[in-house]
Design an enzyme around this catalytic site. Structure first.
Site, PDB file in Angstrom:
ATOM      1  N   SER A  44      47.520   6.996 -49.783  1.00  0.00           N
ATOM      2  CA  SER A  44      47.316   6.021 -48.671  1.00  0.00           C
ATOM      3  C   SER A  44      46.746   6.969 -47.646  1.00  0.00           C
ATOM      4  O   SER A  44      46.013   6.602 -46.717  1.00  0.00           O
ATOM      5  CB  SER A  44      48.530   5.449 -48.243  1.00  0.00           C
ATOM      6  OG  SER A  44      49.173   5.062 -49.557  1.00  0.00           O
ATOM      7  N   TYR A  45      47.268   8.342 -47.573  1.00  0.00           N
ATOM      8  CA  TYR A  45      47.000   8.991 -46.597  1.00  0.00           C
ATOM      9  C   TYR A  45      46.256  10.390 -46.949  1.00  0.00           C
ATOM     10  O   TYR A  45      46.319  11.372 -46.182  1.00  0.00           O
ATOM     11  CB  TYR A  45      48.187   9.158 -45.529  1.00  0.00           C
ATOM     12  CG  TYR A  45      48.815   8.160 -45.212  1.00  0.00           C
ATOM     13  CD1 TYR A  45      49.783   7.745 -45.965  1.00  0.00           C
ATOM     14  CD2 TYR A  45      48.290   7.234 -44.379  1.00  0.00           C
ATOM     15  CE1 TYR A  45      50.633   6.471 -45.946  1.00  0.00           C
ATOM     16  CE2 TYR A  45      49.058   5.982 -44.048  1.00  0.00           C
ATOM     17  CZ  TYR A  45      50.212   5.790 -44.684  1.00  0.00           C
ATOM     18  OH  TYR A  45      50.687   4.583 -44.698  1.00  0.00           O
ATOM     19  N   ASP A 158      62.961   8.577 -53.396  1.00  0.00           N
ATOM     20  CA  ASP A 158      61.893   7.683 -53.904  1.00  0.00           C
ATOM     21  C   ASP A 158      61.409   8.112 -55.333  1.00  0.00           C
ATOM     22  O   ASP A 158      60.405   8.256 -55.755  1.00  0.00           O
ATOM     23  CB  ASP A 158      60.593   7.719 -53.155  1.00  0.00           C
ATOM     24  CG  ASP A 158      59.655   6.514 -53.377  1.00  0.00           C
ATOM     25  OD1 ASP A 158      58.303   6.684 -52.669  1.00  0.00           O
ATOM     26  OD2 ASP A 158      59.929   5.444 -54.016  1.00  0.00           O
ATOM     27  N   LYS A 160      60.743   7.813 -58.912  1.00  0.00           N
ATOM     28  CA  LYS A 160      60.086   6.929 -60.001  1.00  0.00           C
ATOM     29  C   LYS A 160      59.111   7.549 -60.808  1.00  0.00           C
ATOM     30  O   LYS A 160      58.733   8.455 -60.612  1.00  0.00           O
ATOM     31  CB  LYS A 160      59.484   5.786 -59.331  1.00  0.00           C
ATOM     32  CG  LYS A 160      58.297   6.130 -58.238  1.00  0.00           C
ATOM     33  CD  LYS A 160      57.816   4.958 -57.337  1.00  0.00           C
ATOM     34  CE  LYS A 160      56.887   5.623 -56.307  1.00  0.00           C
ATOM     35  NZ  LYS A 160      56.131   4.432 -55.524  1.00  0.00           N
ATOM     36  N   GLU A 162      56.087   7.240 -61.225  1.00  0.00           N
ATOM     37  CA  GLU A 162      54.788   7.667 -60.419  1.00  0.00           C
ATOM     38  C   GLU A 162      54.690   9.179 -59.913  1.00  0.00           C
ATOM     39  O   GLU A 162      53.885   9.937 -59.853  1.00  0.00           O
ATOM     40  CB  GLU A 162      54.261   6.775 -59.683  1.00  0.00           C
ATOM     41  CG  GLU A 162      53.656   5.555 -59.824  1.00  0.00           C
ATOM     42  CD  GLU A 162      54.419   4.369 -59.349  1.00  0.00           C
ATOM     43  OE1 GLU A 162      55.627   4.366 -59.868  1.00  0.00           O
ATOM     44  OE2 GLU A 162      53.911   3.573 -58.623  1.00  0.00           O
ATOM     45  N   ASN A 163      56.139   9.281 -59.588  1.00  0.00           N
ATOM     46  CA  ASN A 163      55.981  10.696 -58.877  1.00  0.00           C
ATOM     47  C   ASN A 163      56.834  11.791 -59.764  1.00  0.00           C
ATOM     48  O   ASN A 163      57.088  12.888 -59.342  1.00  0.00           O
ATOM     49  CB  ASN A 163      57.361  10.533 -57.699  1.00  0.00           C
ATOM     50  CG  ASN A 163      56.731   9.614 -56.425  1.00  0.00           C
ATOM     51  OD1 ASN A 163      55.700   9.524 -56.482  1.00  0.00           O
ATOM     52  ND2 ASN A 163      57.591   8.839 -55.763  1.00  0.00           N
ATOM     53  N   ASP A 176      56.068  14.372 -54.512  1.00  0.00           N
ATOM     54  CA  ASP A 176      56.018  13.225 -53.211  1.00  0.00           C
ATOM     55  C   ASP A 176      57.446  13.243 -52.562  1.00  0.00           C
ATOM     56  O   ASP A 176      58.395  12.199 -52.458  1.00  0.00           O
ATOM     57  CB  ASP A 176      55.965  11.864 -53.880  1.00  0.00           C
ATOM     58  CG  ASP A 176      55.041  10.912 -53.081  1.00  0.00           C
ATOM     59  OD1 ASP A 176      54.790   9.978 -53.728  1.00  0.00           O
ATOM     60  OD2 ASP A 176      54.761  11.604 -51.687  1.00  0.00           O
ATOM     61  N   THR A 212      60.567   2.342 -53.258  1.00  0.00           N
ATOM     62  CA  THR A 212      59.957   1.503 -53.843  1.00  0.00           C
ATOM     63  C   THR A 212      60.567   0.330 -54.638  1.00  0.00           C
ATOM     64  O   THR A 212      61.689   0.769 -55.200  1.00  0.00           O
ATOM     65  CB  THR A 212      58.943   2.084 -55.197  1.00  0.00           C
ATOM     66  OG1 THR A 212      58.392   3.130 -54.530  1.00  0.00           O
ATOM     67  CG2 THR A 212      58.064   1.474 -55.814  1.00  0.00           C
TER      68      THR A 212
HETATM   69  N1  LIG Z   1      50.167  18.569 -57.707  1.00  0.00           N
HETATM   70  C1  LIG Z   1      49.311  17.689 -58.376  1.00  0.00           C
HETATM   71  N2  LIG Z   1      48.611  17.910 -59.334  1.00  0.00           N
HETATM   72  C2  LIG Z   1      47.775  16.778 -59.948  1.00  0.00           C
HETATM   73  N3  LIG Z   1      47.456  15.779 -59.534  1.00  0.00           N
HETATM   74  C3  LIG Z   1      48.404  15.462 -58.249  1.00  0.00           C
HETATM   75  C4  LIG Z   1      48.942  16.408 -57.656  1.00  0.00           C
HETATM   76  N4  LIG Z   1      49.638  15.689 -56.569  1.00  0.00           N
HETATM   77  C5  LIG Z   1      49.228  14.315 -56.633  1.00  0.00           C
HETATM   78  N5  LIG Z   1      48.361  14.226 -57.393  1.00  0.00           N
HETATM   79  C6  LIG Z   1      47.844  13.094 -57.924  1.00  0.00           C
HETATM   80  O1  LIG Z   1      46.774  12.591 -56.776  1.00  0.00           O
HETATM   81  C7  LIG Z   1      47.132  11.116 -56.284  1.00  0.00           C
HETATM   82  C8  LIG Z   1      47.497  11.259 -54.960  1.00  0.00           C
HETATM   83  O2  LIG Z   1      48.554  11.947 -54.648  1.00  0.00           O
HETATM   84  P1  LIG Z   1      49.429  11.673 -53.338  1.00  0.00           P
HETATM   85  O3  LIG Z   1      50.887  12.355 -53.468  1.00  0.00           O
HETATM   86  O4  LIG Z   1      48.551  12.380 -52.433  1.00  0.00           O
HETATM   87  O5  LIG Z   1      49.333  10.108 -52.861  1.00  0.00           O
HETATM   88  P2  LIG Z   1      50.354   9.181 -53.593  1.00  0.00           P
HETATM   89  O6  LIG Z   1      51.925   9.673 -53.217  1.00  0.00           O
HETATM   90  O7  LIG Z   1      50.065   9.121 -54.893  1.00  0.00           O
HETATM   91  O8  LIG Z   1      49.926   7.896 -52.724  1.00  0.00           O
HETATM   92  P3  LIG Z   1      50.949   7.193 -51.480  1.00  0.00           P
HETATM   93  O9  LIG Z   1      50.720   8.235 -50.574  1.00  0.00           O
HETATM   94  O10 LIG Z   1      50.204   6.028 -51.436  1.00  0.00           O
HETATM   95  O11 LIG Z   1      52.466   7.249 -52.126  1.00  0.00           O
HETATM   96  C9  LIG Z   1      48.048  10.734 -57.449  1.00  0.00           C
HETATM   97  O12 LIG Z   1      47.613   9.892 -58.230  1.00  0.00           O
HETATM   98  C10 LIG Z   1      48.974  11.746 -58.032  1.00  0.00           C
HETATM   99  O13 LIG Z   1      48.937  11.436 -59.290  1.00  0.00           O
END
Ligand SMILES: Nc1ncnc2c1ncn2[C@@H]1O[C@H](COP(=O)(O)OP(=O)(O)OP(=O)(O)O)[C@@H](O)[C@H]1O
Ligand SMILES: O=C(O)C[C@H](Cc1nc2cc(Cl)cc(Cl)c2[nH]1)c1ccc(Cl)cc1
Length: 321
Positions: A44-45, A158, A160, A162-163, A176, A212
């Site tokens: 998101s950011y 948080d 999950k 996805e993280n 995250d 979440t």
């Molecule tokens: N260290 C990393 N290596 C590879 N891909 C990454 C890494 N960190 C984040 N990503 C990928 O980049 C995307 C954005 O991650 P980011 O943490 O910036 O935002 P998010 O936490 O996924 O979204 P939000 O901020 O809305 O929760 C995600 O799909 C994530 O899988």
């Protein structure tokens, strides 16, 4: 040289100078030190880009945040919590490592481990469910990492799928931390570090943050306070989801999902493995203090055969069929 004394912003390095004397140099990296590559994903950011250090050739993931957007959306606190939390969690294979932070006039930069294996959620969706061996392996690596975080006074809040990212060996890298709770650090008279008691005991003021919907713990919904056991509730939801292919509490909208959580309304699909069912039932307990502790979880029958400690991170991940 070895990396030492990871300051918030500056990393120092020991070198031997021309006359053979050891010297400590501080390094502040910047945009110009990296070749930026493909976009790995968007938040998101934030935008996450692959990048390579021009001198060492090492590959990183660099998370770029727009300053104006961060300020406008009032996310400054979260960015600094993410930095401070990652700076506290620097020596465990299950946490995405933060190497540097820096900024230029427009953006903020986190230089992180590059996780080329994607998100655990993506892998799970492709396979629909994990077999017991895979679920056990990933649950064990996640639990080992939660134990490390909690010992360093960090509550993730948080957790999950996805993280949970995967590295090139398909090993877990939890990410995250912008919404983590950092328990206050204390040094005793001998210089030993300890952390304030878990926030479930201290009368900490209610926090505005809620994780979440599907993974949020009942105590966060009722008295607004997360504690270490809140991460173990989320852990119970993750084990359920790895084996069932969906989280235990899922309804048409967030409010209905919250109702199911506080009412503990969930059931196991037919064929759900017995040992895993017993473990999940001892984690999805409304009263945080009555949930299994990490020590008891590690000794649970579901983890029979897991060798805890370093070997957990050197064994190859089981084939994701
Ligand atoms: N260290 C990393 N290596 C590879 N891909 C990454 C890494 N960190 C984040 N990503 C990928 O980049 C995307 C954005 O991650 P980011 O943490 O910036 O935002 P998010 O936490 O996924 O979204 P939000 O901020 O809305 O929760 C995600 O799909 C994530 O899988
Ligand atoms: O260099 C450091 O480590 C300290 C700075 C602190 C910092 N400077 C900021 C400026 C802005 Cl506009 C917004 C935030 Cl959140 C800011 N945070 C910083 C820079 C980059 C990142 Cl990713 C985090 C914190």
């Amino acid at each position: 040289e070895e990396w030492q004394e990871r300051g918030a912003a500056v990393t120092t390095r020991r070198e031997i100078d021309a006359d053979g004397r050891p010297v400590v140099r501080s390094i502040k990296k910047g945009v110009k030190d990296f070749n930026f590559g493909q976009t790995l994903g968007e938040g998101s950011y934030s935008t996450v880009l692959a990048a390579q250090d021009k001198i060492t050739g090492k590959d990183y993931a660099i998370k770029v945040l727009d300053k104006r957007h961060i300020i406008k959306e009032k996310k400054v606190k979260y960015v600094n919590i993410e930095r401070d939390t990652l700076n506290r969690l620097t020596d465990h294979p299950g946490v995405v490592r933060l190497y540097y932070t820096f900024q230029d006039e427009r953006s903020l930069y986190f230089v992180l481990d590059l996780c080329t294996g994607g998100e655990l959620l993506g892998t799970l969706k492709r396979m629909s469910t994990f077999d017991e061996e895979c679920a056990r392996f990933y649950a064990a690596q996640i639990l080992d990492t939660i134990e490390y975080m909690h010992n360093r006074g960090v509550i993730h809040r948080d957790l999950k799928p996805e993280n949970v990212l995967l590295d090139e060996n398909k090993h877990v890298k939890i990410t995250d931390f912008g919404t983590a709770k950092l328990l206050a650090e204390r040094k005793d008279q001998n210089g030993y570090t300890s952390f304030e008691r878990d926030s479930s005991e201290s009368s900490e003021r209610a926090s505005s943050f809620v994780g979440t919907a599907e993974y949020v713990s009942p105590e966060l919904l009722t008295d607004k306070n997360a504690c270490k056991a809140s991460d173990l509730w989320a852990f119970g939801c993750i084990i359920y989801q790895l084996l069932a292919g969906r989280p235990p509490f899922k309804a048409g909208n967030e409010y209905q999902t919250f109702q199911k959580i506080v009412g503990l309304q969930y059931e196991f699909p037919r064929g759900f493995p017995e040992a895993a069912k017993d473990l999940v039932e001892r984690l999805l307990v409304l009263e945080p203090q009555r949930r299994l502790t990490i020590e008891h979880i590690k000794n649970h029958e579901f983890f029979d055969g897991i060798k805890w400690g370093k070997s957990l991170w050197s064994t190859p991940a089981p084939k994701l069929r």
